[in-house]
Design a protein around this motif. Structure first.
Motif, short mmCIF file in Angstrom:
data_model
loop_
_atom_site.label_atom_id
_atom_site.label_comp_id
_atom_site.label_asym_id
_atom_site.label_seq_id
_atom_site.Cartn_x
_atom_site.Cartn_y
_atom_site.Cartn_z
N ILE A 275 43.82 42.52 46.04
CA ILE A 275 44.68 43.34 46.92
C ILE A 275 45.42 42.46 47.91
CG2 ILE A 275 44.65 45.02 48.81
CD1 ILE A 275 42.42 46.48 47.27
N LYS A 276 44.69 41.52 48.52
CA LYS A 276 45.36 40.65 49.48
C LYS A 276 46.42 39.79 48.81
CE LYS A 276 45.17 37.13 52.94
NZ LYS A 276 44.48 36.08 53.67
N LYS A 277 46.09 39.23 47.66
CA LYS A 277 47.05 38.36 46.97
C LYS A 277 48.33 39.11 46.64
CE LYS A 277 47.41 35.15 43.07
NZ LYS A 277 48.71 35.62 42.58
N SER A 278 48.19 40.32 46.08
CA SER A 278 49.38 41.09 45.71
C SER A 278 50.15 41.56 46.93
CB SER A 278 48.98 42.28 44.83
OG SER A 278 48.11 43.15 45.53
N THR A 279 49.41 41.88 48.01
CA THR A 279 50.07 42.33 49.24
C THR A 279 50.86 41.19 49.88
OG1 THR A 279 48.31 43.96 49.65
CG2 THR A 279 49.71 43.36 51.52
#
Length: 402
Positions: free
Chosen positions: A192-196
């Motif tokens: 989630i963090k990477k894509s965000t």
């Protein structure tokens, strides 16, 4: 850790009596049965034991993709023990959980009726057993060491009754399920963090991000990093009483927690000071990846003088800049360009300052940094919970076995 009475320290109340010491050669018989193309190919790994899913063509080497190359593979059944002769001393041993076939280079063995196979999967992968396997393996060098059948049969273990084996295996299977669920939660947050982050920072020549908090408009300004950060040059020795720190991929931590109490430094060695709220990083990397850490753990810490220390300059938010550096694909590409001979990449502060980034006004910087910091905090909590669960399992493996 068992006492002299050969009983575990922690035990289900309904079980009494000493566990029986046996050699593996007394409770296992070697199996050498040919497999066939209809069976899935399984593997045995150091971390996970025997896989319970077929290896795909990408995982398999070219040598075993053709059906004729599988003709020597060994047929294994539920409960069979499999070990990689060349890696058993590192923990590459486990119990089969679904029928398949394995490499002919593996030892395969049939369990005795007095064994509950899933109990043995935990019993034989304990540190104490792996140490025995290591001592019984032999070869010219460590990476040529092998555990042959004539040595395998001399490995010692202690086993209780089958009902007690079943109870112990069940409790550890439950723990493993909890660890797997926690691992998935942790990995999901990482994704989630990477894509965000990929959408919150401008990429591919754009001057605005793909997603943005409401109320912010206008293009981000292209700046040289050296214009928005400044190096700090405070130095002192261990006489200051400040603790030694290490900047790692998992964050800034006390050096004695990172590598134990071993140190070659003396009291006159000069270190860089990292004040609370300021950033540092290790300027060398073996894989072109650099990780930046803000000191949130101590008022003042010490790092090697090889570790640059810096703060935000002007009306800029340090945590926003650090998130950008740790997450931007543009910065990763920039780091790869810094390699100039040798096997390690060096990112000196003066080179770091040459990186160009797009940066918004302070209020938007702060908004993004706060959001990502909260996400990082959640990731850290999940990672710590996962580590705690693994430590609990490790402790129970010591206490519930002999």
């Amino acid at each position: 850790m068992a006492g002299k009475d050969k009983k575990p320290d922690i035990r289900f109340s309904e079980f009494i009596g000493a566990w029986e010491q046996r050699k593996l050669g007394e409770i296992y018989k070697e199996r050498n049965e040919r497999g066939d193309d209809s069976l899935p190919i399984l593997s045995v790994s150091i971390r996970h034991g025997v896989s319970n899913e077929e290896l795909d063509s990408d995982t398999l080497g070219k040598k075993v993709r053709r059906s004729e190359d599988k003709s020597l593979y060994k047929h294994v059944y539920f409960g069979d023990l499999v070990l990689n002769m060349m890696r058993a001393w590192q923990g590459a041993i486990g119990v089969v959980k679904s029928e398949g076939m394995v490499s002919p280079a593996y030892i395969t063995a049939i369990p005795d009726a007095q064994l509950y196979p899933l109990f043995m999967d935990y019993c034989l992968r304990r540190d104490e057993t792996i140490i025995q396997i290591n001592n019984l393996s032999y070869g010219v060098t460590d990476f040529r060491k092998r555990l042959y059948w004539d040595s395998f049969i001399n490995v010692l273990c202690h086993i209780p009754s089958v009902p007690e084996q079943e109870r112990i295996a069940a409790i550890f299977a439950h723990i493993d399920n909890l660890i797997t669920l926690q691992q998935r939660k942790y990995e999901k947050l990482i994704i989630i963090k990477k894509s965000t982050v990929e959408k919150m920072f401008p990429e591919h020549g754009a001057n605005v991000p793909e997603i943005r908090f409401a109320g912010f408009t206008g293009a981000w300004e292209k700046r040289r990093l050296g214009e928005v950060i400044m190096e700090l040059e405070g130095y002192t020795t261990l006489k200051s009483g400040y603790p030694l720190l290490t900047s790692s991929r998992n964050g800034l931590m006390f050096q004695d927690e990172y590598r134990g109490n071993v140190t070659t430094y003396n009291e006159n060695t000069l270190f860089s000071i990292v004040p609370y709220g300021k950033c540092t990083y290790r300027h060398m990397s073996d894989d072109d990846i650099f990780h930046f850490n803000i000191n949130y753990i101590v008022e003042n810490g010490l790092v090697s003088r090889e570790y640059p220390v810096f703060d935000a300059y002007g009306h800029n938010c340090l945590s926003f800049i650090v998130e950008y550096l740790n997450s931007s694909n543009r910065f990763i590409s920039f780091c790869k360009e810094q390699k100039k001979g040798g096997t390690r990449t060096r990112l000196y502060y003066k080179n770091l300052c040459d990186f160009t980034l797009f940066i918004p006004q302070y209020d938007e910087q702060l908004k993004i940094a706060t959001f990502l910091s909260n996400l990082d905090r959640s990731i850290t909590l999940h990672r710590r919970k996962l580590e705690k669960m693994k430590n609990i399992k490790k402790a129970m493996l010591e206490k519930m076995f002999v």
